[in-house]
Write a protein that holds these residues in place. Sequence first.
Motif, PDB file in Angstrom:
ATOM      1  N   ASP A 289      56.916  44.509  43.406  1.00 50.97           N
ATOM      2  CA  ASP A 289      57.273  43.382  44.264  1.00 50.97           C
ATOM      3  C   ASP A 289      56.039  42.898  45.028  1.00 50.97           C
ATOM      4  O   ASP A 289      55.480  43.611  45.856  1.00 50.97           O
ATOM      5  CB  ASP A 289      58.358  43.848  45.245  1.00 50.97           C
ATOM      6  N   ARG A 290      55.604  41.675  44.751  1.00 55.62           N
ATOM      7  CA  ARG A 290      54.340  41.210  45.309  1.00 55.62           C
ATOM      8  C   ARG A 290      54.406  41.003  46.826  1.00 55.62           C
ATOM      9  O   ARG A 290      53.409  41.209  47.524  1.00 55.62           O
ATOM     10  CB  ARG A 290      53.883  39.925  44.623  1.00 55.62           C
ATOM     11  N   ASN A 291      55.553  40.591  47.338  1.00 48.87           N
ATOM     12  CA  ASN A 291      55.658  40.365  48.780  1.00 48.87           C
ATOM     13  C   ASN A 291      55.625  41.668  49.577  1.00 48.87           C
ATOM     14  O   ASN A 291      55.242  41.685  50.738  1.00 48.87           O
ATOM     15  CB  ASN A 291      56.946  39.606  49.105  1.00 48.87           C
ATOM     16  N   LYS A 292      56.007  42.743  48.939  1.00 49.72           N
ATOM     17  CA  LYS A 292      56.082  44.035  49.632  1.00 49.72           C
ATOM     18  C   LYS A 292      54.889  44.937  49.333  1.00 49.72           C
ATOM     19  O   LYS A 292      54.423  45.665  50.208  1.00 49.72           O
ATOM     20  CB  LYS A 292      57.387  44.753  49.230  1.00 49.72           C
ATOM     21  N   TYR A 293      54.370  44.882  48.102  1.00 50.99           N
ATOM     22  CA  TYR A 293      53.382  45.874  47.680  1.00 50.99           C
ATOM     23  C   TYR A 293      52.038  45.306  47.224  1.00 50.99           C
ATOM     24  O   TYR A 293      51.128  46.079  46.924  1.00 50.99           O
ATOM     25  CB  TYR A 293      53.952  46.711  46.528  1.00 50.99           C
ATOM     26  N   VAL A 294      51.901  43.995  47.141  1.00 46.98           N
ATOM     27  CA  VAL A 294      50.664  43.420  46.615  1.00 46.98           C
ATOM     28  C   VAL A 294      50.004  42.571  47.703  1.00 46.98           C
ATOM     29  O   VAL A 294      50.478  41.487  48.028  1.00 46.98           O
ATOM     30  CB  VAL A 294      50.932  42.567  45.361  1.00 46.98           C
ATOM     31  N   ASN A 295      48.922  43.090  48.259  1.00 47.60           N
ATOM     32  CA  ASN A 295      48.156  42.368  49.281  1.00 47.60           C
ATOM     33  C   ASN A 295      46.727  42.901  49.277  1.00 47.60           C
ATOM     34  O   ASN A 295      46.401  43.846  48.547  1.00 47.60           O
ATOM     35  CB  ASN A 295      48.804  42.528  50.661  1.00 47.60           C
ATOM     36  N   MET A 296      45.872  42.297  50.096  1.00 46.89           N
ATOM     37  CA  MET A 296      44.450  42.644  50.062  1.00 46.89           C
ATOM     38  C   MET A 296      44.158  44.039  50.595  1.00 46.89           C
ATOM     39  O   MET A 296      43.033  44.521  50.483  1.00 46.89           O
ATOM     40  CB  MET A 296      43.638  41.604  50.830  1.00 46.89           C
ATOM     41  N   ASP A 297      45.157  44.712  51.173  1.00 46.54           N
ATOM     42  CA  ASP A 297      44.959  46.100  51.609  1.00 46.54           C
ATOM     43  C   ASP A 297      45.088  47.083  50.451  1.00 46.54           C
ATOM     44  O   ASP A 297      44.679  48.241  50.575  1.00 46.54           O
ATOM     45  CB  ASP A 297      45.971  46.465  52.697  1.00 46.54           C
ATOM     46  N   ARG A 298      45.679  46.650  49.355  1.00 45.99           N
ATOM     47  CA  ARG A 298      45.858  47.531  48.192  1.00 45.99           C
ATOM     48  C   ARG A 298      44.516  47.771  47.506  1.00 45.99           C
ATOM     49  O   ARG A 298      43.683  46.867  47.411  1.00 45.99           O
ATOM     50  CB  ARG A 298      46.864  46.927  47.213  1.00 45.99           C
ATOM     51  N   HIS A 299      44.352  48.969  46.982  1.00 43.75           N
ATOM     52  CA  HIS A 299      43.032  49.391  46.498  1.00 43.75           C
ATOM     53  C   HIS A 299      42.494  48.460  45.414  1.00 43.75           C
ATOM     54  O   HIS A 299      41.298  48.103  45.441  1.00 43.75           O
ATOM     55  CB  HIS A 299      43.111  50.825  45.977  1.00 43.75           C
ATOM     56  N   PHE A 300      43.326  48.056  44.468  1.00 40.73           N
ATOM     57  CA  PHE A 300      42.796  47.245  43.361  1.00 40.73           C
ATOM     58  C   PHE A 300      42.335  45.873  43.843  1.00 40.73           C
ATOM     59  O   PHE A 300      41.372  45.312  43.324  1.00 40.73           O
ATOM     60  CB  PHE A 300      43.800  47.154  42.208  1.00 40.73           C
ATOM     61  N   LEU A 301      42.978  45.329  44.894  1.00 38.49           N
ATOM     62  CA  LEU A 301      42.573  44.028  45.421  1.00 38.49           C
ATOM     63  C   LEU A 301      41.462  44.159  46.465  1.00 38.49           C
ATOM     64  O   LEU A 301      40.573  43.296  46.520  1.00 38.49           O
ATOM     65  CB  LEU A 301      43.777  43.301  46.013  1.00 38.49           C
ATOM     66  N   SER A 302      41.482  45.190  47.268  1.00 40.65           N
ATOM     67  CA  SER A 302      40.371  45.378  48.212  1.00 40.65           C
ATOM     68  C   SER A 302      39.079  45.671  47.448  1.00 40.65           C
ATOM     69  O   SER A 302      37.993  45.226  47.851  1.00 40.65           O
ATOM     70  CB  SER A 302      40.681  46.501  49.204  1.00 40.65           C
ATOM     71  N   SER A 303      39.198  46.382  46.325  1.00 39.05           N
ATOM     72  CA  SER A 303      38.022  46.643  45.477  1.00 39.05           C
ATOM     73  C   SER A 303      37.484  45.340  44.902  1.00 39.05           C
ATOM     74  O   SER A 303      36.265  45.106  44.877  1.00 39.05           O
ATOM     75  CB  SER A 303      38.389  47.597  44.341  1.00 39.05           C
ATOM     76  N   TYR A 304      38.385  44.502  44.475  1.00 37.73           N
ATOM     77  CA  TYR A 304      38.023  43.181  43.932  1.00 37.73           C
ATOM     78  C   TYR A 304      37.300  42.348  44.975  1.00 37.73           C
ATOM     79  O   TYR A 304      36.226  41.772  44.716  1.00 37.73           O
ATOM     80  CB  TYR A 304      39.305  42.537  43.431  1.00 37.73           C
ATOM     81  N   MET A 305      37.816  42.291  46.206  1.00 34.43           N
ATOM     82  CA  MET A 305      37.170  41.494  47.245  1.00 34.43           C
ATOM     83  C   MET A 305      35.817  42.077  47.635  1.00 34.43           C
ATOM     84  O   MET A 305      34.831  41.340  47.780  1.00 34.43           O
ATOM     85  CB  MET A 305      38.059  41.382  48.485  1.00 34.43           C
ATOM     86  N   ARG A 306      35.754  43.394  47.784  1.00 38.40           N
ATOM     87  CA  ARG A 306      34.478  44.011  48.147  1.00 38.40           C
ATOM     88  C   ARG A 306      33.424  43.789  47.071  1.00 38.40           C
ATOM     89  O   ARG A 306      32.240  43.575  47.363  1.00 38.40           O
ATOM     90  CB  ARG A 306      34.671  45.511  48.414  1.00 38.40           C
ATOM     91  N   LEU A 307      33.852  43.791  45.811  1.00 38.90           N
ATOM     92  CA  LEU A 307      32.915  43.553  44.718  1.00 38.90           C
ATOM     93  C   LEU A 307      32.425  42.105  44.727  1.00 38.90           C
ATOM     94  O   LEU A 307      31.246  41.838  44.484  1.00 38.90           O
ATOM     95  CB  LEU A 307      33.579  43.885  43.378  1.00 38.90           C
ATOM     96  N   VAL A 308      33.317  41.159  45.008  1.00 36.28           N
ATOM     97  CA  VAL A 308      32.905  39.755  45.120  1.00 36.28           C
ATOM     98  C   VAL A 308      31.862  39.605  46.219  1.00 36.28           C
ATOM     99  O   VAL A 308      30.808  38.967  46.025  1.00 36.28           O
ATOM    100  CB  VAL A 308      34.127  38.851  45.402  1.00 36.28           C
ATOM    101  N   ILE A 309      32.126  40.182  47.391  1.00 36.51           N
ATOM    102  CA  ILE A 309      31.210  40.052  48.525  1.00 36.51           C
ATOM    103  C   ILE A 309      29.872  40.709  48.219  1.00 36.51           C
ATOM    104  O   ILE A 309      28.804  40.106  48.433  1.00 36.51           O
ATOM    105  CB  ILE A 309      31.835  40.668  49.794  1.00 36.51           C
ATOM    106  N   ALA A 310      29.918  41.933  47.711  1.00 34.30           N
ATOM    107  CA  ALA A 310      28.675  42.660  47.435  1.00 34.30           C
ATOM    108  C   ALA A 310      27.837  41.942  46.381  1.00 34.30           C
ATOM    109  O   ALA A 310      26.610  41.826  46.518  1.00 34.30           O
ATOM    110  CB  ALA A 310      29.003  44.080  46.969  1.00 34.30           C
ATOM    111  N   THR A 311      28.488  41.456  45.337  1.00 39.82           N
ATOM    112  CA  THR A 311      27.774  40.768  44.257  1.00 39.82           C
ATOM    113  C   THR A 311      27.132  39.488  44.769  1.00 39.82           C
ATOM    114  O   THR A 311      25.960  39.209  44.488  1.00 39.82           O
ATOM    115  CB  THR A 311      28.739  40.448  43.105  1.00 39.82           C
ATOM    116  N   CYS A 312      27.892  38.714  45.523  1.00 37.88           N
ATOM    117  CA  CYS A 312      27.359  37.454  46.053  1.00 37.88           C
ATOM    118  C   CYS A 312      26.184  37.697  46.993  1.00 37.88           C
ATOM    119  O   CYS A 312      25.118  37.090  46.848  1.00 37.88           O
ATOM    120  CB  CYS A 312      28.452  36.693  46.786  1.00 37.88           C
ATOM    121  N   HIS A 313      26.357  38.573  47.960  1.00 38.93           N
ATOM    122  CA  HIS A 313      25.324  38.763  48.975  1.00 38.93           C
ATOM    123  C   HIS A 313      24.049  39.342  48.386  1.00 38.93           C
ATOM    124  O   HIS A 313      22.945  39.034  48.859  1.00 38.93           O
ATOM    125  CB  HIS A 313      25.862  39.628  50.099  1.00 38.93           C
ATOM    126  N   ALA A 314      24.167  40.161  47.357  1.00 36.18           N
ATOM    127  CA  ALA A 314      22.976  40.703  46.703  1.00 36.18           C
ATOM    128  C   ALA A 314      22.159  39.604  46.037  1.00 36.18           C
ATOM    129  O   ALA A 314      20.954  39.764  45.816  1.00 36.18           O
ATOM    130  CB  ALA A 314      23.379  41.755  45.672  1.00 36.18           C
TER     131      ALA A 314
END
Length: 542
Positions: A289-314
Motif C-alpha cells: 500500500d503506497r499511502n501507508k508503506y511507500v515514502n521517502m523514509d523507506r530504504h529503497f527510496l531514501s537510497s535513491y534520493m541519496r544517490l541522486v544527491i551524491a551523484t549530482c554534487h560530485a
Amino acid sequence: MSEVILLQSPPPKLEEVQKKIFSVGALEFLANLHKEFDEDIDQLYKNRRKRSVELHTSFKLDFKKSPERLDRSWTIAPLPFRLQNRHLDLGDVSASNTAHFESALNTNVQGIQVDFDDGHCPTWRNQLLAFQNIYLAVNGKLHGAPLSISTCPVLMLRPRAWNMIEHNILIDGKEAIGPLVDFAILMYHNAKKLYEANSGPYFYLSKLEGAGEAKLWNNIFIWAQHQLGIPQGTIKACVLIENIISTFEMEEILYALREHSLGLNCGIWDYCASIISKFGSRREFLLPDRNKYVNMDRHFLSSYMRLVIATCHARAAPATGGMAAATLRPGADAADKESKEVINKILDAKLKEIEAGVDGFMVYDSRVVPHVNELWNKNGSTPNQISKQLTVQITAEDLLTIPSGGVTLQGLRHNVAVSIMFIYHWLAGIGHFFYNGNVEDSATAEISRTQIWQWIRFAPFLEDDPKKQVTAKLVEKAAASFSAHAHKNLCRSNAERKRLTAARYMSIELFLARNPPEFITSYLNDNHKFRTLHNKALLSNL
C-alpha cells in the motif's frame, strides 16, 4: 522540404493561433528536426523493446563500470546565474490553463515547470493554447503576467516523454513524435528571446531510460542551437530520474548532457511504477500500500534520493527533490487550522529533503510558497547545496529491495479512484485533478493502476480483513462503488456520465491486462475513445 500535414482544423477562435504557431518556418524547422533524428528515435524504441524483453527473461540490473563513472575529474558546465538558485519551482503547470499559468508567472518562486507531460493533456486545443500562452509570456504580451520574461520565474519547459506520439501531425507519411513537436515549436518561437533575456531555453526531460537517450537529447540540443543561431551550451536541461534503469546510469546521463546539464530530479511515483513495469511480475517486487508503506523514509527510496544527491554534487550539478502534491482547500485561508496542518506536513517533508542535501524541489499550491520560502530562508543560507558532498555506498540491492507491508482496503479503493478519475479527466482534456487534498496527475495514476494490476496478479490478503484476498471481483466491486458515488456527486450531464462509464471500464481493462501498457498516457493517447472526442477534423476535410 519534407511534407508536413496537420490533420486537425483549428478549434473555434484559434484559427489565427494555429496559423502563427505552425507557420511555414516552424513547420520547416519541425520537419528538419524529424528528418535529422528519425532513425535515432526508431532505434530508441527498438532498444526499449529489447531491454524490456531482457529484463523479463534474465533479470540483471547493476551499475556500469564506464569510463565516465571511473573518471572523477569531470563536472558539468557552469550554470548561468538564474539557475544557481533553484530552491523552489511550481510543478504541474499546464500553460493551456491560462489563469493558472498567469498566476504562476506572478508567484515568488525561482522556476515554473511548464508541463506538457504529467500534468497536461495534449489535445490539439490544449497544445495550441499552451504554445500561444508561452509565446505571449516570453514576449511580455500575456495579459496579467509581467512585461519582461527576465523578471518572471524561469520557465522550465517540459516536453512530452518519448512514449508519446503526436497523432495530429504527419511528416513524410509518418506520425510525428510528441516530444520533438513540443521541443521544436517551443524552440522555434521562443529560444532567441529567452537567450537574449538570460532566461533559457531551459527544459525538464521526462522518463528517460538510460544514458543513450540522454545522449540523443544532447545531439538534438546541439543541432537546434546551430539551426537557430544561439551559442552552444545555452540550453540547459534537468533529467527526471523516474525510471529504474536511469537510476543505474546517472553518472553517464550527466556526462552525456554535461554541456547542457541542469542536474537530476527525483520523481517518486513514476519511479515506483517503473519498478512494477519492469519487474512487477515477480513476487519479490510486490509493492505494498503506497499511502501507508511507500515514502521517502523507506530504504529503497531514501537510497535513491541519496544517490541522486551524491551523484549530482560530485559533478557540480544541482539535485532536485520531488513535488509536494498536498493542496489547501479551495478558498481556504492559510491561517486556519486545517490549512496549517497541511502546510506543516509539507514543511516537515521538505525539511528532510533539505537536510538530505537537495538544492530545490517543487510544490503545486502557490498558497504554500511563502511558508516554503521561509523554510529555505531558515535552512538554506546559500543559493544551493552543491558544496555538500555525500559519500554513499549504494548497491543494486539497496535500490531494488521492496519494503515490507501489506495491502489495505482503503489503499485499494484509493488507487482505483485515482485511476478512474485520471482517465475521466483525461477524456475531458484535463491532465490533472484534485482528490482528497492532493493534486493527482499521470504519475499518481501510473502507480495507482500498476499497483492494482500487481495486487490482482498476486492476490495478497488484506491487512484489515486477513481472510479476504485482492481479486478481480473485489477490484471491480470497488470500481463500481466509486463510480456510483462519482456518478451521483460529480456528473451533471449525460456526456459526463458517459465519460465516467468509459473511464471505469478503461481502468478495469488496465487492471486486468495480461500484458499492461507501460505508460497510461500512451494507452489513453492512442485510444480511439480519446481521439474521437478531441478530433474535430480528419484527412477527409483537407
